[in-house]
Design a protein around this motif. Structure first.
Motif, PDB file in Angstrom:
ATOM      1  N   GLY A   9      40.911  35.229  27.686  1.00 36.78           N
ATOM      2  CA  GLY A   9      39.765  35.575  26.852  1.00 36.78           C
ATOM      3  C   GLY A   9      38.916  36.661  27.486  1.00 36.78           C
ATOM      4  O   GLY A   9      38.837  36.772  28.710  1.00 36.78           O
ATOM      5  N   ARG A  11      35.068  38.175  27.215  1.00 34.10           N
ATOM      6  CA  ARG A  11      33.749  37.975  26.599  1.00 34.10           C
ATOM      7  C   ARG A  11      33.254  39.276  25.979  1.00 34.10           C
ATOM      8  O   ARG A  11      33.439  40.355  26.536  1.00 34.10           O
ATOM      9  CB  ARG A  11      32.750  37.488  27.651  1.00 34.10           C
ATOM     10  CG  ARG A  11      32.958  36.013  27.969  1.00 34.10           C
ATOM     11  CD  ARG A  11      32.005  35.544  29.007  1.00 34.10           C
ATOM     12  NE  ARG A  11      32.064  36.398  30.184  1.00 34.10           N
ATOM     13  CZ  ARG A  11      31.027  36.659  30.964  1.00 34.10           C
ATOM     14  NH1 ARG A  11      29.859  36.160  30.690  1.00 34.10           N
ATOM     15  NH2 ARG A  11      31.169  37.431  32.020  1.00 34.10           N
ATOM     16  N   PHE A  40      42.110  36.786  23.240  1.00 35.53           N
ATOM     17  CA  PHE A  40      41.052  36.654  22.231  1.00 35.53           C
ATOM     18  C   PHE A  40      39.702  37.132  22.748  1.00 35.53           C
ATOM     19  O   PHE A  40      39.462  37.207  23.952  1.00 35.53           O
ATOM     20  CB  PHE A  40      40.937  35.192  21.776  1.00 35.53           C
ATOM     21  CG  PHE A  40      40.451  34.271  22.852  1.00 35.53           C
ATOM     22  CD1 PHE A  40      41.327  33.736  23.784  1.00 35.53           C
ATOM     23  CD2 PHE A  40      39.109  33.952  22.951  1.00 35.53           C
ATOM     24  CE1 PHE A  40      40.879  32.896  24.794  1.00 35.53           C
ATOM     25  CE2 PHE A  40      38.649  33.116  23.953  1.00 35.53           C
ATOM     26  CZ  PHE A  40      39.534  32.591  24.872  1.00 35.53           C
ATOM     27  N   TYR A 128      30.548  25.057  29.089  1.00 35.15           N
ATOM     28  CA  TYR A 128      31.361  26.289  29.049  1.00 35.15           C
ATOM     29  C   TYR A 128      32.806  26.034  29.517  1.00 35.15           C
ATOM     30  O   TYR A 128      33.756  26.452  28.829  1.00 35.15           O
ATOM     31  CB  TYR A 128      30.670  27.357  29.918  1.00 35.15           C
ATOM     32  CG  TYR A 128      31.274  28.731  29.885  1.00 35.15           C
ATOM     33  CD1 TYR A 128      30.663  29.778  29.185  1.00 35.15           C
ATOM     34  CD2 TYR A 128      32.453  29.030  30.575  1.00 35.15           C
ATOM     35  CE1 TYR A 128      31.208  31.057  29.172  1.00 35.15           C
ATOM     36  CE2 TYR A 128      33.005  30.295  30.555  1.00 35.15           C
ATOM     37  CZ  TYR A 128      32.381  31.305  29.864  1.00 35.15           C
ATOM     38  OH  TYR A 128      32.927  32.565  29.845  1.00 35.15           O
ATOM     39  N   MET A 132      36.314  26.612  27.415  1.00 36.02           N
ATOM     40  CA  MET A 132      37.368  27.452  27.990  1.00 36.02           C
ATOM     41  C   MET A 132      38.682  26.675  28.079  1.00 36.02           C
ATOM     42  O   MET A 132      39.758  27.227  27.792  1.00 36.02           O
ATOM     43  CB  MET A 132      36.919  27.956  29.365  1.00 36.02           C
ATOM     44  CG  MET A 132      37.925  28.843  30.028  1.00 36.02           C
ATOM     45  SD  MET A 132      37.160  29.898  31.264  1.00 36.02           S
ATOM     46  CE  MET A 132      38.631  30.329  32.200  1.00 36.02           C
ATOM     47  N   ASP A 135      40.173  26.658  24.677  1.00 30.23           N
ATOM     48  CA  ASP A 135      40.795  27.962  24.389  1.00 30.23           C
ATOM     49  C   ASP A 135      42.236  28.025  24.882  1.00 30.23           C
ATOM     50  O   ASP A 135      43.108  28.604  24.235  1.00 30.23           O
ATOM     51  CB  ASP A 135      40.072  29.096  25.149  1.00 30.23           C
ATOM     52  CG  ASP A 135      38.640  29.307  24.717  1.00 30.23           C
ATOM     53  OD1 ASP A 135      38.336  29.057  23.547  1.00 30.23           O
ATOM     54  OD2 ASP A 135      37.830  29.735  25.579  1.00 30.23           O
ATOM     55  N   GLN A 150      37.246  32.755  38.105  1.00 30.44           N
ATOM     56  CA  GLN A 150      37.554  31.793  37.037  1.00 30.44           C
ATOM     57  C   GLN A 150      38.449  30.647  37.510  1.00 30.44           C
ATOM     58  O   GLN A 150      38.839  29.788  36.722  1.00 30.44           O
ATOM     59  CB  GLN A 150      38.232  32.515  35.864  1.00 30.44           C
ATOM     60  CG  GLN A 150      37.381  33.589  35.217  1.00 30.44           C
ATOM     61  CD  GLN A 150      36.137  33.027  34.568  1.00 30.44           C
ATOM     62  OE1 GLN A 150      36.186  32.027  33.868  1.00 30.44           O
ATOM     63  NE2 GLN A 150      34.999  33.648  34.832  1.00 30.44           N
TER      64      GLN A 150
HETATM   65  N1  TRP Z   1      35.331  32.678  31.137  1.00 31.57           N
HETATM   66  C1  TRP Z   1      36.123  33.886  31.089  1.00 31.57           C
HETATM   67  C2  TRP Z   1      35.353  35.040  31.780  1.00 31.57           C
HETATM   68  O1  TRP Z   1      34.162  34.939  31.954  1.00 31.57           O
HETATM   69  C3  TRP Z   1      36.430  34.294  29.672  1.00 31.57           C
HETATM   70  C4  TRP Z   1      37.241  33.241  28.994  1.00 31.57           C
HETATM   71  C5  TRP Z   1      36.810  32.371  28.032  1.00 31.57           C
HETATM   72  C6  TRP Z   1      38.603  32.932  29.258  1.00 31.57           C
HETATM   73  N2  TRP Z   1      37.820  31.541  27.661  1.00 31.57           N
HETATM   74  C7  TRP Z   1      38.927  31.856  28.377  1.00 31.57           C
HETATM   75  C8  TRP Z   1      39.557  33.460  30.125  1.00 31.57           C
HETATM   76  C9  TRP Z   1      40.210  31.290  28.374  1.00 31.57           C
HETATM   77  C10 TRP Z   1      40.841  32.876  30.115  1.00 31.57           C
HETATM   78  C11 TRP Z   1      41.152  31.811  29.247  1.00 31.57           C
HETATM   79  O2  TRP Z   1      35.972  36.029  32.141  1.00 31.57           O
END
Ligand code: TRP
Ligand code: ADP
Length: 332
Positions: A9, A11, A40, A128, A132, A135, A150
């Motif tokens: 992901g 942001r 995404f 959060y 995540m 996701d 992360q």
């Molecule tokens: N938390 C991640 C960042 O700050 C962004 C993110 C949100 C993400 N959901 C995720 C990354 C799922 C990998 C998989 O960079």
């Protein structure tokens, strides 16, 4: 053989920069042929900081446009907005019942936010890592390309997956951090303080949307020193960073010429910066122009997002049905 599933992901909190490009997007592009990729825009995640509704859509569209302009192919990967997949918040709700407040309060990124923004410690911030995890688990991903910061979140995603599996029955694989390139590239700010970043360090960060003159100006202002006083001296980190950027954008000959000059103590940083500025302009320009064109073409962006959401929902629907069944929420 089916391909391994990858999720990541981005942001939608600002303009993408060279750190995002070399640290993340370039790897996404390299992965798109080998893996089953779900990438995404984390727009729900961005709500923790209450962005102005006027800006939200443009931010999401810009992230999509900049990723596509950097080489991500929406025909090969699922490129979608998180908020277009309602199965994600549904799984988030389920996982929240398995996440303990005590463990969430201990997460370093949460503690850091409490310290830096004591006026906005909302429960979305606390949970959060649960969103995540949703996701990632919604697609049963096994590999997650993310930076070092992360890793703790990924560990929590594994814990939630494991807890779900032991309580309700096997459903989720435990996802692992993944680096396509073994060596993670980290791009420092041009002022030598911290890393290039979306929101801090603006004048020391080169954005994919910077125009030629801005790129030149930022590079010419990059931090340097008096130069080495003895042959083959070790480089300070801010000089190493300039050489890293040169290596990423210039020809091998150019890099060798300046490295030799450094090692022979006759390097002129003004010349190095001028050369780097030109190579950087040549590098960024096509990405910026392509991204600008795409941002003007809302129909195309909407189509990309819609098709991405369809692919993402297909995989998500299957997972959520299985999850409901295992939990016992299947009444007819
Ligand atoms: N938390 C991640 C960042 O700050 C962004 C993110 C949100 C993400 N959901 C995720 C990354 C799922 C990998 C998989 O960079
Ligand atoms: P930012 O710090 O700019 O908000 P994110 O935290 O959203 O960036 O990170 C998005 C991706 O870009 C992550 O995979 C992260 O590791 C990578 N990234 C961010 N900044 C840099 C940098 N300066 N150098 C290398 N990679 C970076």
């Amino acid at each position: 053989m089916s391909k391994e599933i990858v999720v990541s992901g981005i942001r939608s909190t600002g303009h993408l920069h060279l750190g995002n490009y070399f640290g993340a997007i370039q790897n996404y592009v390299l992965m798109q042929d080998t893996y089953d990729c779900y990438f995404f825009v984390a727009d729900y995640h961005s709500l923790t900081t209450h962005p102005d509704p006027k800006d939200l859509k443009a931010n999401v569209f810009r992230v999509v446009a900049e990723n596509v302009a950097s080489g991500l192919d929406p025909d090969k990967v699922a490129l979608y907005a998180q908020s277009d997949v309602p199965e994600i918040p549904e799984l988030y709700l389920m996982l929240n019942m398995l996440a303990y407040v005590g463990e969430l309060e201990k997460v370093p990124t949460f503690k850091e936010k409490v310290r830096s923004h004591p006026e906005n410690v909302n429960s979305g911030l606390l949970t959060y890592p649960v969103l995540m995890a949703a996701d990632i688990l919604i697609h049963k991903a096994v590999k997650v390309p993310v930076g070092k910061d992360q890793e703790q979140h990924l560990e929590m995603a594994r814990n939630f997956a494991h807890r779900f599996n032991t309580r309700y029955g096997q459903l989720f694989p435990e996802p692992q951090v993944f680096r396509f390139n073994k060596e993670a590239v980290k791009i420092m700010g041009l002022d030598g303080i911290g890393k290039m970043s979306k929101s801090e360090n603006v004048n020391a960060t080169i954005y994919l949307s910077d125009d030629d003159a801005t790129i030149r100006k930022k590079i010419m202002k990059a931090k340097t020193d008096q130069g080495p006083s003895e042959p083959n001296a070790e480089m300070p980190d801010f000089i190493q960073n300039l050489f890293l950027l040169l290596q990423l954008t210039a020809s091998a000959d150019t890099v060798t010429t300046f490295k030799d000059a450094y090692n022979n103590c006759n390097i002129r940083y003004g010349d190095l910066k001028k050369q780097l500025a030109e190579d950087m302009v040549t590098f960024v320009k096509p990405i910026r122009e392509h991204a600008t064109d795409l941002q003007r073409d809302e129909t195309r962006l909407r189509k990309i997002l819609k098709e991405g959401a369809e692919k993402a929902r297909e995989s998500s629907r299957k997972t959520i049905e299985e999850a409901r069944k295992l939990i016992g929420i299947n009444y007819y």
